[in-house]
Design an enzyme around this catalytic site. Structure first.
Site, short mmCIF file in Angstrom:
data_model
loop_
_atom_site.label_atom_id
_atom_site.label_comp_id
_atom_site.label_asym_id
_atom_site.label_seq_id
_atom_site.Cartn_x
_atom_site.Cartn_y
_atom_site.Cartn_z
N TYR A 144 0.85 -1.19 0.00
CA TYR A 144 0.00 0.00 0.00
C TYR A 144 0.88 1.23 0.00
O TYR A 144 1.87 1.30 0.73
CB TYR A 144 -0.90 0.01 1.24
N ASP A 239 9.28 3.01 -0.48
CA ASP A 239 8.28 3.65 0.34
C ASP A 239 8.54 3.24 1.79
O ASP A 239 8.21 2.13 2.22
CB ASP A 239 6.88 3.22 -0.12
N LYS A 267 4.48 9.00 8.75
CA LYS A 267 4.25 8.39 10.06
C LYS A 267 5.25 8.86 11.13
O LYS A 267 5.07 9.93 11.67
CB LYS A 267 4.18 6.87 9.93
C1 LIG Z 1 0.53 4.66 5.75
C2 LIG Z 1 1.26 4.44 4.51
C3 LIG Z 1 1.11 5.30 3.40
C4 LIG Z 1 0.10 6.41 3.38
O1 LIG Z 1 0.35 7.39 4.33
P1 LIG Z 1 -0.84 8.37 4.79
O2 LIG Z 1 -0.17 9.32 5.72
O3 LIG Z 1 -1.87 7.50 5.43
O4 LIG Z 1 -1.35 9.03 3.57
C5 LIG Z 1 1.91 5.10 2.31
N1 LIG Z 1 2.80 4.09 2.27
C6 LIG Z 1 2.98 3.25 3.31
C7 LIG Z 1 4.00 2.18 3.22
C8 LIG Z 1 2.20 3.39 4.45
O5 LIG Z 1 2.36 2.52 5.45
#
Ligand SMILES: *Cc1c(COP(=O)(O)O)cnc(C)c1O
Length: 427
Positions: A144, A239, A267
């Site tokens: 994701y 990511d 995060k």
């Molecule tokens: C949480 C997450 C996102 C999205 O971040 P948001 O702040 O919720 O938009 C993208 N990539 C990864 C790997 C994530 O865990």
């Protein structure tokens, strides 16, 4: 103590907010439960509006690596609030956090702050397309990367099919630009690149996948991905929105020794306030406006409160022994769960790395997304609900990572394992 107040709030929320929640997984739908409403969190605990306390393994989905309401983070935010909440102009705090990020990640020469992980991945992909002058992207099923259109795509059938949207509203033409490969299967990537490599701008991969539950990279997978992308002049975007400052200070790329071209963060770097970031080689990052032609902007980007929370959180995580402690706490909990599962003859696969873990209810090893879909979801739902009743707050989905913080004490782990033992006996 009951949950009557939460139930009443949810009833009202449903009339005002779609599904009663501002992010779908909070609705507890997949585990057949109703969401709780919370009013306060401190250390390893979170407290609902009915006065129940829970040991929290969501940690706001990752940011609270120090634990909730860390005294230093809170004090710094309070001090900043008195001076202003948003300038819409530059501040020294942005420079300070940027320097901390550049110091932490060898592959990041320059960084741009945004407000969420979604913005970070969306912007990094635009930049990769501009840099390579190519349009297509490759992602992995089960990874994701936020909810931007071109990333809300999963495979049709077979690994190397062109994307079909996984949400209505994503234009079919946009989805067609996204290839889906199978995580931990290099051949699935090679097949796409051999066929269409000249049109592919980037491969985006989670540093350590946590959004299908924690699924670790096989030996050689990430290394192979780096080689393949270089061969085809395709950028590798890691990511690390979840894994950055979580797996270790320098993220999954430091942990696994992989050098991506671009990195996405979020995060933890916001310490509980809305922050995202993307960064990488200067020659790529310099293409961003105002220096270059690639447009990207944000009214609240780099705002002083969020930067302050990020700076204080990273300071807390930079201390010696922090990641050893996170890993040890996670290990203690996971080993305990495995032992109980064995005694109770409940088949589980417990994956852990750094401060992240997932308990998969499966007899078979979990290597890719499809393996996760074959887990015993009914058993997971029962486990979730009974743990919650026992005062343990877990992510309400088998497809999620659990997070341990520095505030989780031996007593917390002991209490959690006592509840696990009781719950497993009744599964
Ligand atoms: C949480 C997450 C996102 C999205 O971040 P948001 O702040 O919720 O938009 C993208 N990539 C990864 C790997 C994530 O865990």
């Amino acid at each position: 103590m009951g949950t009557a107040k939460s139930a009443a709030l949810f009833k009202k929320a449903e009339t005002l907010i779609p599904g009663g929640v501002n992010s779908p997984v909070r609705a507890f739908k997949s585990v057949g439960a109703k969401p709780l409403f919370f009013k306060r969190a401190k250390g390893s605990k979170i407290y609902d509006v009915d006065g129940n306390a829970y040991i929290d393994y969501i940690g706001s989905w990752g940011p609270m690596a120090l634990g909730h309401s860390d005294p230093k983070v809170v004090a710094a935010i309070k001090k900043m609030v008195d001076k202003g909440t948003s300038f819409g102009a530059s501040s020294e705090l942005e420079v300070e956090l940027a320097e901390m990020v550049v110091d932490a990640f060898k592959t990041i020469d320059m960084v741009r702050f945004v407000n969420s992980g979604t913005e970070a991945t969306m912007s990094a992909i635009r930049l990769a397309r501009a840099f390579t002058k190519r349009d297509k992207i490759i992602k992995f099923e089960g990874c994701y990367h936020g909810h931007a259109d071109s990333l809300l795509v999963k495979a049709g059938s077979g690994a190397a099919t062109l994307g079909v949207p996984s949400s209505p509203g994503v234009p079919a033409d946009v989805a067609k630009g996204t290839y889906n490969a199978t995580y931990n299967d290099l051949a699935s990537v090679k097949k796409i690149l051999d066929k269409d490599g000249k049109k592919v701008a980037c491969v985006i991969v989670e540093g350590l996948p946590g959004n299908m539950g924690v699924v670790k990279p096989k030996a050689g997978f990430l290394e192979g991905l780096r080689v393949l992308t270089k061969q085809h002049k395709v950028l590798l975007i890691m990511d690390e929105v979840m894994s950055g400052f979580r797996l270790c200070y320098g993220g999954a790329q430091d942990f696994y020794n992989i050098k991506p071209d671009l990195t996405c963060l979020g995060k933890v770097i916001g310490g509980g306030l809305p922050v995202g970031a993307f960064g990488g080689k200067a020659k790529i990052m310099e293409m961003l406006a105002p220096n270059g032609p690639v447009y990207q902007a944000g009214t609240l980007s780099g705002n002083p409160l969020a930067m302050t929370a990020g700076i204080e959180t990273l300071k807390g995580l930079k201390k010696k022994g922090v990641y050893e402690k996170l890993t040890a706490t996670t290990e203690k909990l996971c080993a305990g769960i495995e032992e109980i599962a064995k005694e109770q003859e409940i088949p589980v696969q417990v994956h852990r790395e750094g401060g992240m873990f997932t308990v998969f209810f499966s007899e078979k090893k979990i290597k890719k997304f499809k393996d996760v879909t074959n887990c015993d979801m009914d058993r997971f739902a029962k486990y979730f609900q009974k743990m919650l009743s026992g005062g343990i707050f877990l992510p309400p989905s088998q497809y999620e990572a659990n997070f341990v913080s520095l505030s989780h004490s031996d007593a917390d782990i002991k209490k959690t394992l006592q509840v696990v033992e009781k719950v497993f006996k009744s599964l």
